[in-house]
Scaffold this motif. Structure first.
Motif, PDB file in Angstrom:
ATOM      1  N   ILE A   2      33.133  37.207  35.887  1.00 38.51           N
ATOM      2  CA  ILE A   2      34.494  37.745  35.892  1.00 38.51           C
ATOM      3  C   ILE A   2      34.620  38.778  34.776  1.00 38.51           C
ATOM      4  O   ILE A   2      34.221  38.537  33.647  1.00 38.51           O
ATOM      5  N   GLU A   3      35.162  39.952  35.113  1.00 43.13           N
ATOM      6  CA  GLU A   3      35.358  40.963  34.064  1.00 43.13           C
ATOM      7  C   GLU A   3      36.395  40.471  33.059  1.00 43.13           C
ATOM      8  O   GLU A   3      37.065  39.465  33.289  1.00 43.13           O
ATOM      9  N   ASP A   4      36.530  41.195  31.958  1.00 49.40           N
ATOM     10  CA  ASP A   4      37.395  40.760  30.871  1.00 49.40           C
ATOM     11  C   ASP A   4      38.719  41.528  30.902  1.00 49.40           C
ATOM     12  O   ASP A   4      38.852  42.550  31.580  1.00 49.40           O
ATOM     13  N   PHE A   5      39.686  41.027  30.167  1.00 51.00           N
ATOM     14  CA  PHE A   5      40.887  41.806  29.894  1.00 51.00           C
ATOM     15  C   PHE A   5      40.450  43.087  29.190  1.00 51.00           C
ATOM     16  O   PHE A   5      39.614  43.050  28.289  1.00 51.00           O
ATOM     17  N   ASP A   6      40.995  44.213  29.575  1.00 48.60           N
ATOM     18  CA  ASP A   6      40.662  45.476  28.908  1.00 48.60           C
ATOM     19  C   ASP A   6      41.869  46.390  28.960  1.00 48.60           C
ATOM     20  O   ASP A   6      42.112  47.088  29.937  1.00 48.60           O
ATOM     21  N   VAL A   7      42.622  46.359  27.870  1.00 53.61           N
ATOM     22  CA  VAL A   7      43.883  47.105  27.827  1.00 53.61           C
ATOM     23  C   VAL A   7      43.661  48.613  27.882  1.00 53.61           C
ATOM     24  O   VAL A   7      44.582  49.381  28.150  1.00 53.61           O
ATOM     25  N   THR A   8      42.432  49.070  27.652  1.00 58.48           N
ATOM     26  CA  THR A   8      42.156  50.506  27.695  1.00 58.48           C
ATOM     27  C   THR A   8      41.900  50.991  29.123  1.00 58.48           C
ATOM     28  O   THR A   8      41.790  52.188  29.357  1.00 58.48           O
ATOM     29  N   SER A   9      41.807  50.068  30.077  1.00 59.54           N
ATOM     30  CA  SER A   9      41.537  50.443  31.467  1.00 59.54           C
ATOM     31  C   SER A   9      42.836  50.574  32.255  1.00 59.54           C
ATOM     32  O   SER A   9      43.749  49.756  32.103  1.00 59.54           O
ATOM     33  N   ASP A  10      42.876  51.571  33.134  1.00 59.78           N
ATOM     34  CA  ASP A  10      44.088  51.788  33.927  1.00 59.78           C
ATOM     35  C   ASP A  10      44.426  50.576  34.806  1.00 59.78           C
ATOM     36  O   ASP A  10      45.589  50.222  34.977  1.00 59.78           O
ATOM     37  N   TRP A  11      43.391  49.922  35.384  1.00 64.35           N
ATOM     38  CA  TRP A  11      43.650  48.804  36.287  1.00 64.35           C
ATOM     39  C   TRP A  11      44.351  47.654  35.586  1.00 64.35           C
ATOM     40  O   TRP A  11      45.084  46.892  36.215  1.00 64.35           O
ATOM     41  N   HIS A  12      44.111  47.548  34.284  1.00 56.77           N
ATOM     42  CA  HIS A  12      44.562  46.352  33.570  1.00 56.77           C
ATOM     43  C   HIS A  12      46.076  46.167  33.645  1.00 56.77           C
ATOM     44  O   HIS A  12      46.567  45.052  33.829  1.00 56.77           O
ATOM     45  N   VAL A  13      46.821  47.241  33.491  1.00 64.76           N
ATOM     46  CA  VAL A  13      48.282  47.125  33.553  1.00 64.76           C
ATOM     47  C   VAL A  13      48.794  47.434  34.958  1.00 64.76           C
ATOM     48  O   VAL A  13      49.758  46.845  35.420  1.00 64.76           O
TER      49      VAL A  13
END
Length: 397
Positions: A2-13
């Motif tokens: 499972i990928e991680d939380f990544d606030v720098t990625s557009d998909w994250h939010v």
């Protein structure tokens, strides 16, 4: 994997929901390397953690000041632990005392009395932009009424509203989103300027009380509150009114337009607002610290570990909200989301936030029944682990 939380990625939010669904199914207590925190993703676990302050402590949980450099900490001095005595950032008995004081300003009668003022504040920007046939909803329509209502409630003069809005955004970035070292120093300067402003506002109301929240809280200094607690309360309520509530309105309007659910019938405005908060919440969760070792779903969260209570994931939990990715304007249990928190830390301003959303939808639907999205525009969200907001939303009518 499972990928991680990544606030720098557009998909994250923008669209974290497939990721969060996998976490709920496969890893309900998830260790995030990116956040350096454990994440609770199931509704029942998030709700239970909110309701258990003895094990999931709020003390110091709001700030991510651990990411500040030594130079930034030195510049901030005693204010490096800002929010250390804010009501959402402490445990009982301090929490009980602070919340009792703040609640005096948020009685049902006091909140209801603000409705007509807020209705008029929503009419004013529409009077200006309606003849244009189009606008940036965020910049020209959606944010101004909440900012102005909050300023009047707190006692901020109209001439200072733009100053407060700019500095509130800076302190959000400083304490609630990681920043590079040079930017931290710039934001720290802005924050200290802002803190000095609020400090002077409190001092002026101590000498010359007015009919506003600052005066009410200032009158409690010495008996129930300290000067610093009042400054922190005011600073943080200004954040909600300048950031969280208007962001939720932008998310809500975008959702309703995408779902071809505009304008919302007045009888459904309240439930529509709840369903939009559930499916597109402006607040994504709360941090806590484990006060003791906590065993959950075969994982031991060690004492002292940081824990994210993901209300965003909880609001899409299939066991509570059937077909969670489906927008259901009259969903019977839409209001069971936890955007406002839960338990002793349930947001003291929740009733006012709900009133603002209902009122705005009513006024906007009546004034701009033909509201539509400008086609072809990129929908981009601000990058943050704690909040979802749109920097821009182009609309026409």
């Amino acid at each position: 994997m499972i990928e991680d939380f990544d606030v720098t990625s557009d998909w994250h939010v923008a669209d974290p929901y497939p990721f969060l669904a996998r976490l709920r199914a496969e890893s309900p207590v998830f260790w995030s390397e990116h956040l350096q925190a454990y994440v609770l993703t199931r509704y029942a676990d998030v709700r239970a953690a909110y309701g258990d302050p003895r094990r999931f402590s709020s003390k110091g949980s709001l700030t991510i000041s651990r990411s500040l450099t030594a130079e930034t900490r030195e510049k901030l001095g005693e204010h490096g632990s800002f929010l250390s005595s804010f009501v959402a950032n402490v445990d009982p008995p301090d929490h009980t005392r602070l919340r009792r004081s703040v609640s005096k300003a948020f009685t049902p009668r006091a909140v209801a009395a603000m409705e007509e003022t807020f209705r008029q504040l929503n009419e004013e920007p529409l009077d200006r932009v309606a003849p244009q046939g189009g606008a940036d909803f965020v910049a020209e329509i959606g944010h101004e009424p909440s900012i102005k209502l909050t300023a009047r409630f707190i006692g901020v003069p109209e001439s200072d509203e733009a100053f407060v809005q700019a500095h509130v955004k800076d302190w959000f970035q400083l304490f609630l989103s990681p920043q590079p070292p040079e930017r931290q120093l710039e934001l720290a300067d802005s924050f200290l300027t802002y803190l000095d402003y609020v400090d002077r506002l409190v001092a002026s109301r101590a000498k010359d009380p007015q009919d506003d929240f600052t005066s009410l809280m200032t009158s409690l200094i010495g008996d129930e509150l300290s000067h610093r607690e009042v400054v922190e309360l005011i600073s943080t309520i200004l954040l909600g009114g300048n950031d969280t509530v208007p962001n939720q309105l932008g998310n809500t309007v975008l959702r309703l337009l995408r779902e071809d659910a505009w304008p919302v019938p007045p009888s459904l405005a309240g439930n529509a607002a709840e369903e939009c908060m559930r499916i597109d919440g402006a607040s994504l969760g709360s941090f806590r610290y484990a006060a003791t070792d906590i065993s959950l779903h075969g994982v031991t969260i060690p004492a002292g570990a940081l824990v994210l209570l993901s209300t965003d994931s909880a609001a899409h939990d299939e066991t509570v909200f059937p077909e969670p990715e489906r927008f259901w304007i009259d969903r019977p249990n839409a209001a069971d989301h936890m955007v406002f928190g839960y338990g002793i830390h349930f947001c003291v301003g929740a009733a006012l936030g709900r009133l603002q959303l209902r009122t705005a939808l009513d006024v906007l639907g009546r004034r701009l029944p033909g509201l539509r999205l400008v086609p072809g525009q990129p929908i981009v969200y601000r990058k943050s682990i704690v909040g979802r907001g749109l920097p821009s939303l182009l609309v026409a009518w």
